[in-house]
Design a protein around this motif. Sequence first.
Motif, PDB file in Angstrom:
ATOM      1  N   MET A 175      11.943 -41.189 -47.350  1.00 44.10           N
ATOM      2  CA  MET A 175      12.189 -42.440 -46.671  1.00 44.10           C
ATOM      3  C   MET A 175      12.753 -42.216 -45.265  1.00 44.10           C
ATOM      4  SD  MET A 175      11.462 -45.409 -46.967  1.00 44.10           S
ATOM      5  CE  MET A 175      11.407 -46.580 -48.241  1.00 44.10           C
ATOM      6  N   ASP A 176      13.363 -41.070 -45.050  1.00 45.86           N
ATOM      7  CA  ASP A 176      13.924 -40.811 -43.724  1.00 45.86           C
ATOM      8  C   ASP A 176      12.841 -40.711 -42.654  1.00 45.86           C
ATOM      9  OD1 ASP A 176      16.505 -40.952 -44.616  1.00 45.86           O
ATOM     10  OD2 ASP A 176      16.748 -38.814 -44.857  1.00 45.86           O
ATOM     11  N   VAL A 177      11.659 -40.231 -43.030  1.00 51.14           N
ATOM     12  CA  VAL A 177      10.554 -40.190 -42.063  1.00 51.14           C
ATOM     13  C   VAL A 177      10.165 -41.613 -41.684  1.00 51.14           C
ATOM     14  CG1 VAL A 177       8.139 -39.541 -41.734  1.00 51.14           C
ATOM     15  CG2 VAL A 177       9.706 -37.965 -42.855  1.00 51.14           C
ATOM     16  N   GLY A 178      10.142 -42.495 -42.665  1.00 57.15           N
ATOM     17  CA  GLY A 178       9.852 -43.907 -42.396  1.00 57.15           C
ATOM     18  C   GLY A 178      10.910 -44.534 -41.502  1.00 57.15           C
TER      19      GLY A 178
ATOM     20  N   ALA B 221      10.308 -46.235 -37.911  1.00 57.53           N
ATOM     21  CA  ALA B 221      10.781 -47.589 -37.618  1.00 57.53           C
ATOM     22  C   ALA B 221      11.659 -47.612 -36.373  1.00 57.53           C
ATOM     23  CB  ALA B 221      11.546 -48.148 -38.821  1.00 57.53           C
ATOM     24  N   VAL B 222      12.542 -46.631 -36.252  1.00 60.88           N
ATOM     25  CA  VAL B 222      13.423 -46.557 -35.086  1.00 60.88           C
ATOM     26  C   VAL B 222      12.594 -46.318 -33.822  1.00 60.88           C
ATOM     27  CG1 VAL B 222      15.278 -45.217 -34.000  1.00 60.88           C
ATOM     28  CG2 VAL B 222      15.450 -45.867 -36.404  1.00 60.88           C
ATOM     29  N   ALA B 223      11.585 -45.456 -33.916  1.00 62.90           N
ATOM     30  CA  ALA B 223      10.720 -45.197 -32.758  1.00 62.90           C
ATOM     31  C   ALA B 223       9.963 -46.458 -32.352  1.00 62.90           C
ATOM     32  CB  ALA B 223       9.742 -44.071 -33.074  1.00 62.90           C
ATOM     33  N   LEU B 224       9.468 -47.210 -33.323  1.00 64.37           N
ATOM     34  CA  LEU B 224       8.748 -48.451 -33.004  1.00 64.37           C
ATOM     35  C   LEU B 224       9.680 -49.487 -32.371  1.00 64.37           C
ATOM     36  CD1 LEU B 224       6.442 -48.759 -36.132  1.00 64.37           C
ATOM     37  CD2 LEU B 224       5.739 -48.279 -33.773  1.00 64.37           C
ATOM     38  N   LEU B 225      10.885 -49.596 -32.896  1.00 57.62           N
ATOM     39  CA  LEU B 225      11.857 -50.525 -32.308  1.00 57.62           C
ATOM     40  C   LEU B 225      12.203 -50.102 -30.886  1.00 57.62           C
ATOM     41  CD1 LEU B 225      14.216 -51.096 -35.356  1.00 57.62           C
ATOM     42  CD2 LEU B 225      12.811 -52.832 -34.220  1.00 57.62           C
TER      43      LEU B 225
ATOM     44  N   ALA C 146      18.752 -45.258 -42.611  1.00 62.02           N
ATOM     45  CA  ALA C 146      18.230 -44.203 -43.487  1.00 62.02           C
ATOM     46  C   ALA C 146      18.989 -44.171 -44.813  1.00 62.02           C
ATOM     47  CB  ALA C 146      18.320 -42.848 -42.792  1.00 62.02           C
ATOM     48  N   MET C 147      20.298 -44.332 -44.744  1.00 63.04           N
ATOM     49  CA  MET C 147      21.103 -44.297 -45.958  1.00 63.04           C
ATOM     50  C   MET C 147      20.761 -45.471 -46.881  1.00 63.04           C
ATOM     51  SD  MET C 147      25.174 -43.668 -46.436  1.00 63.04           S
ATOM     52  CE  MET C 147      25.749 -45.213 -45.795  1.00 63.04           C
ATOM     53  N   VAL C 148      20.656 -46.651 -46.314  1.00 61.89           N
ATOM     54  CA  VAL C 148      20.322 -47.831 -47.115  1.00 61.89           C
ATOM     55  C   VAL C 148      18.934 -47.671 -47.746  1.00 61.89           C
ATOM     56  CG1 VAL C 148      19.742 -50.283 -46.953  1.00 61.89           C
ATOM     57  CG2 VAL C 148      21.828 -49.435 -45.903  1.00 61.89           C
ATOM     58  N   LEU C 149      17.982 -47.196 -46.944  1.00 58.26           N
ATOM     59  CA  LEU C 149      16.612 -47.083 -47.443  1.00 58.26           C
ATOM     60  C   LEU C 149      16.430 -45.959 -48.458  1.00 58.26           C
ATOM     61  CD1 LEU C 149      14.561 -47.807 -44.190  1.00 58.26           C
ATOM     62  CD2 LEU C 149      15.041 -49.349 -46.113  1.00 58.26           C
TER      63      LEU C 149
ATOM     64  N   ASP D 109      27.277 -38.565 -49.005  1.00 58.57           N
ATOM     65  CA  ASP D 109      26.025 -39.277 -48.738  1.00 58.57           C
ATOM     66  C   ASP D 109      25.943 -39.697 -47.270  1.00 58.57           C
ATOM     67  OD1 ASP D 109      23.541 -40.583 -49.523  1.00 58.57           O
ATOM     68  OD2 ASP D 109      24.624 -42.482 -49.406  1.00 58.57           O
ATOM     69  N   ALA D 110      27.051 -40.154 -46.721  1.00 58.00           N
ATOM     70  CA  ALA D 110      27.044 -40.726 -45.375  1.00 58.00           C
ATOM     71  C   ALA D 110      26.915 -39.678 -44.266  1.00 58.00           C
ATOM     72  CB  ALA D 110      28.310 -41.552 -45.154  1.00 58.00           C
ATOM     73  N   LEU D 111      27.576 -38.555 -44.393  1.00 53.35           N
ATOM     74  CA  LEU D 111      27.585 -37.575 -43.292  1.00 53.35           C
ATOM     75  C   LEU D 111      26.196 -37.018 -42.951  1.00 53.35           C
ATOM     76  CD1 LEU D 111      30.962 -35.691 -43.816  1.00 53.35           C
ATOM     77  CD2 LEU D 111      30.395 -37.466 -42.137  1.00 53.35           C
ATOM     78  N   PRO D 112      25.386 -36.614 -43.930  1.00 53.07           N
ATOM     79  CA  PRO D 112      24.046 -36.140 -43.561  1.00 53.07           C
ATOM     80  C   PRO D 112      23.173 -37.246 -42.958  1.00 53.07           C
ATOM     81  CG  PRO D 112      24.593 -35.469 -45.796  1.00 53.07           C
ATOM     82  CD  PRO D 112      25.663 -36.396 -45.338  1.00 53.07           C
ATOM     83  N   HIS D 113      23.340 -38.462 -43.447  1.00 54.25           N
ATOM     84  CA  HIS D 113      22.572 -39.569 -42.876  1.00 54.25           C
ATOM     85  C   HIS D 113      23.028 -39.872 -41.449  1.00 54.25           C
ATOM     86  CE1 HIS D 113      21.373 -40.448 -47.103  1.00 54.25           C
ATOM     87  NE2 HIS D 113      20.223 -40.648 -46.477  1.00 54.25           N
ATOM     88  N   LEU D 114      24.314 -39.774 -41.193  1.00 55.79           N
ATOM     89  CA  LEU D 114      24.819 -39.961 -39.832  1.00 55.79           C
ATOM     90  C   LEU D 114      24.244 -38.894 -38.913  1.00 55.79           C
ATOM     91  CD1 LEU D 114      26.637 -41.264 -37.697  1.00 55.79           C
ATOM     92  CD2 LEU D 114      28.503 -39.806 -38.534  1.00 55.79           C
ATOM     93  N   ALA D 115      24.268 -37.645 -39.365  1.00 50.27           N
ATOM     94  CA  ALA D 115      23.697 -36.558 -38.550  1.00 50.27           C
ATOM     95  C   ALA D 115      22.210 -36.812 -38.302  1.00 50.27           C
ATOM     96  CB  ALA D 115      23.899 -35.217 -39.250  1.00 50.27           C
ATOM     97  N   TYR D 116      21.490 -37.217 -39.327  1.00 48.73           N
ATOM     98  CA  TYR D 116      20.068 -37.531 -39.180  1.00 48.73           C
ATOM     99  C   TYR D 116      19.872 -38.629 -38.133  1.00 48.73           C
ATOM    100  CZ  TYR D 116      15.555 -39.629 -40.057  1.00 48.73           C
ATOM    101  OH  TYR D 116      14.303 -40.151 -39.879  1.00 48.73           O
ATOM    102  N   GLY D 117      20.664 -39.683 -38.232  1.00 47.50           N
ATOM    103  CA  GLY D 117      20.537 -40.799 -37.293  1.00 47.50           C
ATOM    104  C   GLY D 117      20.824 -40.393 -35.861  1.00 47.50           C
ATOM    105  N   LEU D 118      21.864 -39.596 -35.657  1.00 46.19           N
ATOM    106  CA  LEU D 118      22.207 -39.156 -34.303  1.00 46.19           C
ATOM    107  C   LEU D 118      21.102 -38.293 -33.701  1.00 46.19           C
ATOM    108  CD1 LEU D 118      25.979 -38.319 -34.865  1.00 46.19           C
ATOM    109  CD2 LEU D 118      25.057 -40.219 -33.510  1.00 46.19           C
ATOM    110  N   VAL D 119      20.588 -37.353 -34.490  1.00 43.55           N
ATOM    111  CA  VAL D 119      19.527 -36.475 -33.991  1.00 43.55           C
ATOM    112  C   VAL D 119      18.244 -37.271 -33.756  1.00 43.55           C
ATOM    113  CG1 VAL D 119      18.032 -34.527 -34.592  1.00 43.55           C
ATOM    114  CG2 VAL D 119      20.498 -34.383 -34.981  1.00 43.55           C
ATOM    115  N   THR D 120      17.868 -38.097 -34.707  1.00 47.40           N
ATOM    116  CA  THR D 120      16.632 -38.877 -34.589  1.00 47.40           C
ATOM    117  C   THR D 120      16.684 -39.799 -33.382  1.00 47.40           C
ATOM    118  OG1 THR D 120      16.267 -38.768 -36.967  1.00 47.40           O
ATOM    119  CG2 THR D 120      15.133 -40.528 -35.781  1.00 47.40           C
TER     120      THR D 120
END
Length: 81
Positions: free
Chosen positions: A1-4, A8-12, A32-35, A59-70
């Motif tokens: 789901m993180d790829v999705g 979504a973030v790229a489209l926005l 990403a965390m919610v999805l 759960d939150a820390l890896p998703h935060l890192a993913y969000g910042l990098v993405t």
Amino acid sequence: MDVGTGAAVALLHRAGVRPPGWLGGPAAGALAMVLTDIPIAGLGISDPRTWSPADRTADALPHLAYGLVTYGLISAAHRHR
């Protein structure tokens, strides 16, 4: 789901939704965390409502890192066009 989430973030971003990095990165991570947590709960694999603070942090820390990098990569790609 993180790829999705990344798509979504790229489209926005392409549509003009471009908050500053300090907001966009954590927002992308939260999305990403919610999805990913909703299907985990829906499939009965785990129930995030019962998680301990340590579980939530894990759960939150890896998703935060993913969000910042993405969000950072998407923003950088846009600047270099």
